[in-house]
Design a protein around this motif. Structure first.
Motif, PDB file in Angstrom:
ATOM      1  N   GLU A  18       0.835  -1.247   0.005  1.00  0.00           N
ATOM      2  CA  GLU A  18       0.054  -0.009  -0.037  1.00  0.00           C
ATOM      3  C   GLU A  18       0.892   1.164  -0.021  1.00  0.00           C
ATOM      4  O   GLU A  18       2.214   1.277   0.169  1.00  0.00           O
ATOM      5  CB  GLU A  18      -0.954  -0.059   1.167  1.00  0.00           C
ATOM      6  N   GLN A  19       0.273   2.314  -0.048  1.00  0.00           N
ATOM      7  CA  GLN A  19       0.981   3.685  -0.059  1.00  0.00           C
ATOM      8  C   GLN A  19       0.565   4.445   1.092  1.00  0.00           C
ATOM      9  O   GLN A  19      -0.798   4.477   1.548  1.00  0.00           O
ATOM     10  CB  GLN A  19       0.526   4.585  -1.427  1.00  0.00           C
ATOM     11  N   ALA A  20       1.119   5.187   1.791  1.00  0.00           N
ATOM     12  CA  ALA A  20       0.926   6.033   2.760  1.00  0.00           C
ATOM     13  C   ALA A  20       1.033   7.620   2.411  1.00  0.00           C
ATOM     14  O   ALA A  20       2.276   7.966   1.964  1.00  0.00           O
ATOM     15  CB  ALA A  20       1.959   5.969   3.974  1.00  0.00           C
ATOM     16  N   VAL A  21       0.031   8.470   2.420  1.00  0.00           N
ATOM     17  CA  VAL A  21       0.041   9.673   2.068  1.00  0.00           C
ATOM     18  C   VAL A  21      -0.668  10.304   3.009  1.00  0.00           C
ATOM     19  O   VAL A  21      -1.719  10.253   3.782  1.00  0.00           O
ATOM     20  CB  VAL A  21      -0.866   9.694   0.603  1.00  0.00           C
ATOM     21  N   CYS A  22      -0.239  11.684   3.229  1.00  0.00           N
ATOM     22  CA  CYS A  22      -0.624  12.680   4.282  1.00  0.00           C
ATOM     23  C   CYS A  22      -1.965  13.202   3.354  1.00  0.00           C
ATOM     24  O   CYS A  22      -2.048  13.697   2.341  1.00  0.00           O
ATOM     25  CB  CYS A  22       0.180  13.977   4.345  1.00  0.00           C
ATOM     26  N   GLN A  23      -3.172  13.135   4.171  1.00  0.00           N
ATOM     27  CA  GLN A  23      -4.329  13.405   3.781  1.00  0.00           C
ATOM     28  C   GLN A  23      -4.875  14.870   4.475  1.00  0.00           C
ATOM     29  O   GLN A  23      -5.295  15.784   3.654  1.00  0.00           O
ATOM     30  CB  GLN A  23      -5.455  12.301   4.498  1.00  0.00           C
TER      31      GLN A  23
END
Length: 241
Positions: free
Chosen positions: A96-101
């Motif tokens: 998966e990818q971790a991205v600041c929301q």
């Protein structure tokens, strides 16, 4: 640097770090860097080695899976957790990818240094991260069921409540584009749902900013998944521990 701060930030603003004995927190603090988290910042990508871990203090990081169709959010991490769980679990590269929301700030540690500290510290860090891992499994399970069984309005209310918790504020920036992506619906559906919640007096939504006007009413609109996830996090990190 004191035992409880890195730069201007208090380590105890992250619940994992707050749960550690002071000596362990001081030791980790020597290897943490204060960072700003901006909207869209990618913290790790699928198939790539995770080089660093992040302990958010304020803000929301989404763990998203790229499907054949739209990108789907599978979990979120805020001040209760750590971004980079695959490193702790000793797994390979993430899928998966971790991205600041939602923008905020946090503390960053080199992944190799984290592995070293995990090996030499006297078990408390590992136990704390095991409790966080359990709360993440709960969130993943509830998200899977919630996305299939609950209405968009309920899921939206839950997401807004969890975001307000992690921002320590009833007012935070959030675009329709990102919210639609996280709920896996069209932007027009987000506009309808946000408008309905606003008409009911739960929130105000203006120029990309959400203001929660009535938390109790918003929780009444949310599915039970919010309280289950919230209670699991609070059980993992009781106040004063």
């Amino acid at each position: 640097m004191t035992s409880g701060t890195v730069g201007p930030y208090d380590l105890r603003g992250n619940r994992i770090l707050a749960a550690l004995p002071e000596a362990e927190r001081r030791r980790l603090g020597a290897h943490l860097d204060a960072v700003e988290l901006g909207v869209g910042d990618v913290l790790y990508r699928p198939g790539e080695r995770i080089d660093a871990l992040w302990f958010p203090l304020v803000g929301v990081v989404s763990i998203v899976a790229e499907m054949d169709g739209p990108t789907v959010e599978v979990a979120t991490v805020g001040d209760e957790g750590m971004v980079g769980l695959p490193v702790f679990l000793g797994s390979g590269t993430p899928t998966e990818q971790a991205v600041c929301q939602v923008p905020g700030r946090g503390l960053r540690m080199d992944a190799d240094r984290f592995r070293h500290e995990l090996a030499v510290l006297d078990g408390q860090l590992q136990q704390t991260l095991q409790r966080f891992t359990h709360s993440m499994f709960t969130q993943l399970a509830r998200n899977a069921g919630c996305n299939r069984s609950h209405r968009t309005r309920q899921r939206c209310a839950r997401w807004l409540l969890m975001t307000a918790d992690r921002m320590h504020s009833d007012r935070f920036p959030l675009t329709q584009k990102f919210l639609a992506q996280m709920l896996a619906v069209r932007r027009s559906s987000v506009s309808e749902v946000a408008g309905a919640l606003a008409e009911d007096g739960c929130i105000r939504y203006s120029r990309g900013t959400i203001t929660v006007l009535d938390r109790d009413l918003l929780e009444a609109n949310a599915c039970t998944c919010y309280r289950v996830i919230r209670d699991t996090i609070d059980a993992a990190f009781p106040a004063g521990v």
